[in-house]
Design a protein around this motif. Structure first.
Motif, PDB file in Angstrom:
ATOM      1  N   THR A  42       0.869  -1.176   0.000  1.00 50.00           N
ATOM      2  CA  THR A  42       0.000   0.000   0.000  1.00 50.00           C
ATOM      3  C   THR A  42       0.913   1.235   0.000  1.00 50.00           C
ATOM      4  O   THR A  42       2.092   1.138   0.353  1.00 50.00           O
ATOM      5  CB  THR A  42      -0.882   0.030   1.254  1.00 50.00           C
ATOM      6  OG1 THR A  42      -0.028   0.195   2.404  1.00 50.00           O
ATOM      7  CG2 THR A  42      -1.723  -1.240   1.382  1.00 50.00           C
ATOM      8  N   PRO A  43       0.391   2.409  -0.376  1.00 51.79           N
ATOM      9  CA  PRO A  43       1.207   3.629  -0.287  1.00 51.79           C
ATOM     10  C   PRO A  43       1.765   3.866   1.121  1.00 51.79           C
ATOM     11  O   PRO A  43       2.882   4.351   1.275  1.00 51.79           O
ATOM     12  CB  PRO A  43       0.231   4.730  -0.706  1.00 51.79           C
ATOM     13  CG  PRO A  43      -0.729   4.047  -1.623  1.00 51.79           C
ATOM     14  CD  PRO A  43      -0.901   2.669  -1.042  1.00 51.79           C
ATOM     15  N   ALA A  44       0.998   3.483   2.155  1.00 53.35           N
ATOM     16  CA  ALA A  44       1.450   3.656   3.534  1.00 53.35           C
ATOM     17  C   ALA A  44       2.622   2.747   3.862  1.00 53.35           C
ATOM     18  O   ALA A  44       3.396   3.030   4.785  1.00 53.35           O
ATOM     19  CB  ALA A  44       0.293   3.385   4.502  1.00 53.35           C
ATOM     20  N   CYS A  76      -5.390   8.415  -3.401  1.00 46.87           N
ATOM     21  CA  CYS A  76      -6.733   8.973  -3.568  1.00 46.87           C
ATOM     22  C   CYS A  76      -7.648   7.864  -4.072  1.00 46.87           C
ATOM     23  O   CYS A  76      -7.383   7.294  -5.142  1.00 46.87           O
ATOM     24  CB  CYS A  76      -6.719  10.140  -4.551  1.00 46.87           C
ATOM     25  SG  CYS A  76      -8.355  10.880  -4.820  1.00 46.87           S
ATOM     26  N   ASP A  77      -8.679   7.563  -3.324  1.00 48.42           N
ATOM     27  CA  ASP A  77      -9.611   6.486  -3.696  1.00 48.42           C
ATOM     28  C   ASP A  77      -8.881   5.174  -3.977  1.00 48.42           C
ATOM     29  O   ASP A  77      -9.242   4.436  -4.899  1.00 48.42           O
ATOM     30  CB  ASP A  77     -10.431   6.883  -4.925  1.00 48.42           C
ATOM     31  CG  ASP A  77     -11.514   7.897  -4.612  1.00 48.42           C
ATOM     32  OD1 ASP A  77     -11.776   8.137  -3.411  1.00 48.42           O
ATOM     33  OD2 ASP A  77     -12.097   8.454  -5.551  1.00 48.42           O
ATOM     34  N   GLY A  78      -7.812   4.916  -3.237  1.00 48.60           N
ATOM     35  CA  GLY A  78      -7.062   3.683  -3.430  1.00 48.60           C
ATOM     36  C   GLY A  78      -6.064   3.726  -4.568  1.00 48.60           C
ATOM     37  O   GLY A  78      -5.340   2.765  -4.807  1.00 48.60           O
ATOM     38  N   LEU A  96      -8.845  13.590 -10.730  1.00 51.41           N
ATOM     39  CA  LEU A  96      -9.196  12.501  -9.822  1.00 51.41           C
ATOM     40  C   LEU A  96      -9.402  13.015  -8.393  1.00 51.41           C
ATOM     41  O   LEU A  96     -10.258  12.521  -7.660  1.00 51.41           O
ATOM     42  CB  LEU A  96      -8.092  11.433  -9.833  1.00 51.41           C
ATOM     43  CG  LEU A  96      -8.221  10.291  -8.828  1.00 51.41           C
ATOM     44  CD1 LEU A  96      -9.397   9.383  -9.188  1.00 51.41           C
ATOM     45  CD2 LEU A  96      -6.935   9.470  -8.774  1.00 51.41           C
ATOM     46  N   CYS A  97      -8.625  14.030  -8.005  1.00 51.67           N
ATOM     47  CA  CYS A  97      -8.641  14.541  -6.631  1.00 51.67           C
ATOM     48  C   CYS A  97      -9.774  15.526  -6.344  1.00 51.67           C
ATOM     49  O   CYS A  97     -10.015  15.860  -5.180  1.00 51.67           O
ATOM     50  CB  CYS A  97      -7.310  15.231  -6.322  1.00 51.67           C
ATOM     51  SG  CYS A  97      -5.881  14.131  -6.407  1.00 51.67           S
ATOM     52  N   THR A 101     -10.580  13.849  -0.534  1.00 47.76           N
ATOM     53  CA  THR A 101      -9.464  13.972   0.399  1.00 47.76           C
ATOM     54  C   THR A 101      -8.369  13.000  -0.012  1.00 47.76           C
ATOM     55  O   THR A 101      -8.629  11.814  -0.217  1.00 47.76           O
ATOM     56  CB  THR A 101      -9.916  13.682   1.838  1.00 47.76           C
ATOM     57  OG1 THR A 101     -10.896  14.659   2.215  1.00 47.76           O
ATOM     58  CG2 THR A 101      -8.748  13.753   2.806  1.00 47.76           C
ATOM     59  N   VAL A 102      -7.170  13.529  -0.172  1.00 48.91           N
ATOM     60  CA  VAL A 102      -6.003  12.737  -0.555  1.00 48.91           C
ATOM     61  C   VAL A 102      -5.123  12.567   0.678  1.00 48.91           C
ATOM     62  O   VAL A 102      -4.897  13.520   1.425  1.00 48.91           O
ATOM     63  CB  VAL A 102      -5.221  13.428  -1.692  1.00 48.91           C
ATOM     64  CG1 VAL A 102      -3.984  12.618  -2.062  1.00 48.91           C
ATOM     65  CG2 VAL A 102      -6.115  13.622  -2.908  1.00 48.91           C
ATOM     66  N   THR A 103      -4.648  11.358   0.889  1.00 42.01           N
ATOM     67  CA  THR A 103      -3.774  11.073   2.025  1.00 42.01           C
ATOM     68  C   THR A 103      -2.333  10.974   1.543  1.00 42.01           C
ATOM     69  O   THR A 103      -2.031  10.203   0.632  1.00 42.01           O
ATOM     70  CB  THR A 103      -4.180   9.759   2.713  1.00 42.01           C
ATOM     71  OG1 THR A 103      -5.555   9.840   3.085  1.00 42.01           O
ATOM     72  CG2 THR A 103      -3.335   9.515   3.951  1.00 42.01           C
TER      73      THR A 103
END
Length: 195
Positions: A42-44, A76-78, A96-97, A101-103
């Protein structure tokens, strides 16, 4: 007492500029690692893995130093948001954004190459985007050319005009190097930014 040598494991002009806000003397050295995300990540998970890899990649070259590695990913949205590279990709990402909310995950690693002590932390920033027209987004991209920025914007400049709000415990994290976190890490290694 002489300060231990400080190495920034990056060739990023943004990170160099950020670090120069708190430290006068440091060396920049590109770690030259593969920054591709793993298929199962995942990005995290990607950001801390790469921040650590960047610092470790330079440990053999600087055996008595404090080495800073940092990496940032966004979701954003996965969908993983990369550096767009082209205006068309930047427009696609910004569309897309819209209204979402973008993390952003900004990971920081500080490695003491003398004793191999490693500190690793990730700062999460939530950015809520406005809903803007395609014309407005194109105008932003033309003016700022954010083609080398994850998420296709520069928060320290005109990019803030795209936001409704942002939430973070370390505001400089969104720019690419969390300075509050870095100062705390440096102090734990006996390196005082204020001296």
């Amino acid at each position: 007492m002489q300060k231990r040598r400080l190495i920034l494991a990056s060739s990023s002009s943004y990170r160099k500029s950020l670090l120069s806000r708190i430290v006068e003397n440091f060396t920049c050295h590109a770690p030259n690692i593969d920054e591709s995300p793993l298929a199962t990540e995942t990005p995290a998970q990607t950001a801390p893995r790469l921040a650590k890899a960047k610092a470790l990649a330079l440990a053999h070259l600087y055996p008595d130093a404090l080495i800073i590695g940092s990496d940032q990913t966004a979701s954003c949205d996965g969908h993983l948001l990369n550096k767009p590279g082209t205006e068309a990709n930047a427009l696609q990402q910004l569309k897309l954004c819209q209204g979402k909310t973008v993390t952003f995950y900004t990971s920081l690693c500080l490695l003491n190459s003398t004793n191999q002590n490693l500190q690793l932390d990730t700062i999460t920033t939530e950015v809520s985007f406005l809903t803007l027209t395609e014309t407005q987004l194109q105008a932003y991209i033309k003016k700022e050319q954010p083609l080398d920025c994850a998420g296709s914007f520069k928060c320290e400049a005109l990019g803030s005009s795209l936001f409704r709000s942002l939430t973070s415990t370390d505001p400089s994290a969104l720019e690419g190097l969390p300075l509050i976190t870095l100062c705390a890490m440096l102090r734990r290694e006996g390196f005082e930014p204020l001296s």
